[in-house]
Design a protein around this motif. Structure first.
Motif: not given
Length: 168
Positions: A94-123
């Motif tokens: 990637l070219s230099p930027v202030d921030l890279v937002l990553v969708e997915g890669y849940k097993r990688d070690r960067h910090f994350k926000v989890e999107a969660h909808r309880p009605e899906t039944g997912a843990p």
């Protein structure tokens, strides 16, 4: 690319990850912060279509096809049986930027926000993953050990991410 600020959005299917990413990009770039994104796909995908020249080049066996116009350029790289590269390798492209937002890669070690909808039944992913620093859901979740953020208020989620990355 040491010093690159990377922050993720994770969650199970139908949790609202892509909508949150789209709204975060608009919110954060609207504040004058340059943003690039990385999206992980769990299946094969195509950015060009059968019959297009670039598709024909790839189908013929090209390892890379670069397409350029006056509006944008794109580089398509075929793995041709090689392993999927790790996120760190992709970030180097990637070219230099202030921030890279990553969708997915849940097993990688960067910090994350989890999107969660309880009605899906997912843990919750946050329960067993210390890299998930907050959970964004439609309403507060009982017993949540990490901070709660309103999923439908991207400005508040953006505030959290920008504080976490030192860009606030």
């Amino acid at each position: 690319m040491s010093g690159l600020r990377v922050y993720g959005v994770v969650g199970w299917k139908n949790a609202g990850k892509t909508t949150l990413m789209e709204r975060l990009v608009a919110e954060i770039t609207g504040r004058g912060v340059s943003v690039s994104t990385v999206k992980h796909a769990h299946h094969a995908f195509d950015m060009d279509h059968e019959g297009k020249d670039s598709f024909r080049h790839r189908a013929a066996g090209a390892r890379e096809v670069l397409v350029c116009s006056g509006a944008r350029w794109a580089l398509l790289h075929e793995l041709r049986g090689a392993e999927e590269p790790p996120l760190a390798t992709l970030l180097e492209k990637l070219s230099p930027v202030d921030l890279v937002l990553v969708e997915g890669y849940k097993r990688d070690r960067h910090f994350k926000v989890e999107a969660h909808r309880p009605e899906t039944g997912a843990p919750l992913i946050a329960t067993g993953d210390p890299t998930v620093r907050a959970v964004a859901s439609p309403a507060p979740l009982p017993g949540l050990a990490t901070p709660w953020l309103p999923l439908d208020e991207p400005a508040r989620v953006a505030d959290f991410i920008l504080r976490e990355t030192g860009l606030a």
